[in-house]
Design a protein around this motif. Structure first.
Motif, PDB file in Angstrom:
ATOM      1  N   ALA A  56       0.824  -1.210   0.000  1.00  0.00           N
ATOM      2  CA  ALA A  56       0.000   0.000   0.000  1.00  0.00           C
ATOM      3  C   ALA A  56       0.855   1.256   0.000  1.00  0.00           C
ATOM      4  O   ALA A  56       0.341   2.357   0.170  1.00  0.00           O
ATOM      5  CB  ALA A  56      -0.916  -0.001   1.227  1.00  0.00           C
ATOM      6  N   ALA A  57       2.164   1.114  -0.179  1.00  0.00           N
ATOM      7  CA  ALA A  57       3.047   2.276  -0.172  1.00  0.00           C
ATOM      8  C   ALA A  57       2.756   3.169  -1.377  1.00  0.00           C
ATOM      9  O   ALA A  57       2.320   2.705  -2.430  1.00  0.00           O
ATOM     10  CB  ALA A  57       4.504   1.829  -0.179  1.00  0.00           C
ATOM     11  N   GLU A  58       2.981   4.462  -1.201  1.00  0.00           N
ATOM     12  CA  GLU A  58       2.722   5.434  -2.261  1.00  0.00           C
ATOM     13  C   GLU A  58       3.983   6.243  -2.519  1.00  0.00           C
ATOM     14  O   GLU A  58       4.780   6.484  -1.615  1.00  0.00           O
ATOM     15  CB  GLU A  58       1.598   6.392  -1.844  1.00  0.00           C
ATOM     16  CG  GLU A  58       0.284   5.712  -1.512  1.00  0.00           C
ATOM     17  CD  GLU A  58      -0.735   6.711  -0.966  1.00  0.00           C
ATOM     18  OE1 GLU A  58      -0.600   7.925  -1.259  1.00  0.00           O
ATOM     19  OE2 GLU A  58      -1.655   6.278  -0.260  1.00  0.00           O
ATOM     20  N   ASP A  59       4.145   6.675  -3.766  1.00  0.00           N
ATOM     21  CA  ASP A  59       5.235   7.579  -4.117  1.00  0.00           C
ATOM     22  C   ASP A  59       4.723   9.009  -4.027  1.00  0.00           C
ATOM     23  O   ASP A  59       3.727   9.354  -4.683  1.00  0.00           O
ATOM     24  CB  ASP A  59       5.735   7.295  -5.534  1.00  0.00           C
ATOM     25  CG  ASP A  59       6.402   5.936  -5.643  1.00  0.00           C
ATOM     26  OD1 ASP A  59       6.801   5.402  -4.598  1.00  0.00           O
ATOM     27  OD2 ASP A  59       6.502   5.404  -6.766  1.00  0.00           O
ATOM     28  N   VAL A  60       5.380   9.826  -3.208  1.00  0.00           N
ATOM     29  CA  VAL A  60       4.946  11.217  -3.025  1.00  0.00           C
ATOM     30  C   VAL A  60       6.146  12.140  -3.122  1.00  0.00           C
ATOM     31  O   VAL A  60       7.289  11.739  -2.886  1.00  0.00           O
ATOM     32  CB  VAL A  60       4.256  11.420  -1.652  1.00  0.00           C
ATOM     33  CG1 VAL A  60       3.015  10.561  -1.535  1.00  0.00           C
ATOM     34  CG2 VAL A  60       5.213  11.124  -0.495  1.00  0.00           C
ATOM     35  N   THR A  61       5.886  13.385  -3.464  1.00  0.00           N
ATOM     36  CA  THR A  61       6.940  14.393  -3.497  1.00  0.00           C
ATOM     37  C   THR A  61       7.276  14.822  -2.075  1.00  0.00           C
ATOM     38  O   THR A  61       6.533  14.546  -1.130  1.00  0.00           O
ATOM     39  CB  THR A  61       6.493  15.623  -4.303  1.00  0.00           C
ATOM     40  OG1 THR A  61       5.376  16.226  -3.615  1.00  0.00           O
ATOM     41  CG2 THR A  61       6.082  15.242  -5.713  1.00  0.00           C
ATOM     42  N   ARG A  62       8.381  15.533  -1.948  1.00  0.00           N
ATOM     43  CA  ARG A  62       8.764  16.063  -0.633  1.00  0.00           C
ATOM     44  C   ARG A  62       7.682  17.010  -0.110  1.00  0.00           C
ATOM     45  O   ARG A  62       7.321  16.965   1.071  1.00  0.00           O
ATOM     46  CB  ARG A  62      10.108  16.798  -0.759  1.00  0.00           C
ATOM     47  CG  ARG A  62      10.584  17.552   0.499  1.00  0.00           C
ATOM     48  CD  ARG A  62      11.082  16.603   1.560  1.00  0.00           C
ATOM     49  NE  ARG A  62      11.683  17.321   2.657  1.00  0.00           N
ATOM     50  CZ  ARG A  62      12.977  17.558   2.794  1.00  0.00           C
ATOM     51  NH1 ARG A  62      13.825  17.158   1.860  1.00  0.00           N
ATOM     52  NH2 ARG A  62      13.445  18.181   3.848  1.00  0.00           N
ATOM     53  N   GLU A  63       7.131  17.829  -0.997  1.00  0.00           N
ATOM     54  CA  GLU A  63       6.090  18.766  -0.593  1.00  0.00           C
ATOM     55  C   GLU A  63       4.851  18.013  -0.098  1.00  0.00           C
ATOM     56  O   GLU A  63       4.260  18.378   0.923  1.00  0.00           O
ATOM     57  CB  GLU A  63       5.712  19.670  -1.767  1.00  0.00           C
ATOM     58  CG  GLU A  63       4.659  20.716  -1.433  1.00  0.00           C
ATOM     59  CD  GLU A  63       4.276  21.567  -2.626  1.00  0.00           C
ATOM     60  OE1 GLU A  63       3.514  22.530  -2.450  1.00  0.00           O
ATOM     61  OE2 GLU A  63       4.745  21.253  -3.751  1.00  0.00           O
ATOM     62  N   GLU A  64       4.444  16.961  -0.826  1.00  0.00           N
ATOM     63  CA  GLU A  64       3.270  16.193  -0.423  1.00  0.00           C
ATOM     64  C   GLU A  64       3.530  15.456   0.891  1.00  0.00           C
ATOM     65  O   GLU A  64       2.642  15.350   1.748  1.00  0.00           O
ATOM     66  CB  GLU A  64       2.903  15.191  -1.521  1.00  0.00           C
ATOM     67  CG  GLU A  64       1.757  14.247  -1.184  1.00  0.00           C
ATOM     68  CD  GLU A  64       0.423  14.942  -1.001  1.00  0.00           C
ATOM     69  OE1 GLU A  64      -0.491  14.302  -0.442  1.00  0.00           O
ATOM     70  OE2 GLU A  64       0.287  16.119  -1.389  1.00  0.00           O
ATOM     71  N   LEU A  65       4.750  14.941   1.057  1.00  0.00           N
ATOM     72  CA  LEU A  65       5.110  14.260   2.294  1.00  0.00           C
ATOM     73  C   LEU A  65       4.969  15.210   3.481  1.00  0.00           C
ATOM     74  O   LEU A  65       4.420  14.840   4.527  1.00  0.00           O
ATOM     75  CB  LEU A  65       6.543  13.731   2.205  1.00  0.00           C
ATOM     76  CG  LEU A  65       7.088  13.018   3.449  1.00  0.00           C
ATOM     77  CD1 LEU A  65       6.286  11.757   3.737  1.00  0.00           C
ATOM     78  CD2 LEU A  65       8.562  12.686   3.278  1.00  0.00           C
TER      79      LEU A  65
END
Length: 260
Positions: A102-111
């Motif tokens: 269920a892991a997601e790839d997110v940007t630093r800003e989204e994190l």
């Protein structure tokens, strides 16, 4: 705004951003009775607590598991009414533990939006040590010398991260716990060593119980039924064992304190 316990609250926009959903989704869940109503403050602005955030994350996880809204409602009704945000986050982590990746790839800003706070390099190192985040597969390794005015991103930071949503809220809370980075790494090593040993022994027991002549489908079916039970049993056993160890430690510490 804060609550009576000085806990900062969230507007509906902040709640949606932290959970990684839309405001429309938040209001939809509220209309179905899955989320309790917010506290209404000045100017009729709704304020949501950390319990709302944890409950929303749990609802999203249950939906990812394929549960209908009616089933989610029944599931939530069975939970104790006084569960804290930490309790709900733990419950979600257990639910997510037997789901597909269920892991997601997110940007630093989204994190940082989901974390609800800026994340420095030391914070990122601690989250990596807790296995909450990692560099996203296939993403450029670092920001290099990219100029990001007004951002907390610094040179050398990954462009994007692979984040486990089930662990992010707990990991962010642990950032403020006064533990050295080395202690976190050591704790992770202990957990990995003993959890892998337990998994090996349980797998051996299952292989013995199933037998060599059972079909692959039978083995998969047994594993699917056993996995959530095993995860819950491990969590319960660990919690009880940890409480006993802490109780003994506190007892020993009290005995060594000088009498007044």
């Amino acid at each position: 705004m804060t609550t009576d316990t000085d806990e900062p609250t969230l507007t509906v926009d902040e709640l949606a951003a932290r959970a990684g959903v839309t405001v429309r989704t938040v209001r939809f869940y509220s209309s179905k009775g899955l989320l309790p109503p917010p506290v209404i403050g000045p100017r009729r602005v709704g304020h949501y607590s950390q319990e709302h955030l944890a409950r929303l994350a749990l609802i999203e996880e249950l939906q990812r598991q394929g549960m209908t809204l009616a089933a989610i409602e029944r599931h939530l009704q069975q939970l104790p009414a006084d569960l804290s945000a930490q309790d709900l986050a733990l419950h979600r982590a257990v639910v997510a533990s037997w789901a597909p990746d269920a892991a997601e790839d997110v940007t630093r800003e989204e994190l940082e939006r989901r974390a609800g706070r800026p994340l420095g390099e030391e914070d990122l190192e601690r989250l990596v040590a807790m296995n909450v985040i990692d560099g996203a597969e296939g993403a450029p390794e670092t920001m290099g010398s990219m100029d990001c005015p007004g951002s907390s991103v610094s040179p050398g930071s990954p462009v994007s991260f692979r984040v486990d949503p089930a662990l992010l809220a707990l990991g962010v809370q642990l950032l403020d716990v006064p533990l050295a980075h080395e202690s976190i790494l050591a704790a992770r090593g202990v957990l990995l060593e003993h959890s892998r040993a337990a998994a090996r022994e349980l797998s051996a027991l299952l292989r013995e119980a199933v037998g060599e002549h059972e079909s692959v489908a039978a083995v998969k079916s047994l594993s699917a039924h056993m996995q959530p039970l095993v995860v819950q049993a491990l969590l319960t056993t660990f919690q009880r064992s940890l409480k006993e160890e802490l109780r003994e430690w506190l007892k020993e510490s009290s005995a060594t304190l000088p009498a007044h």
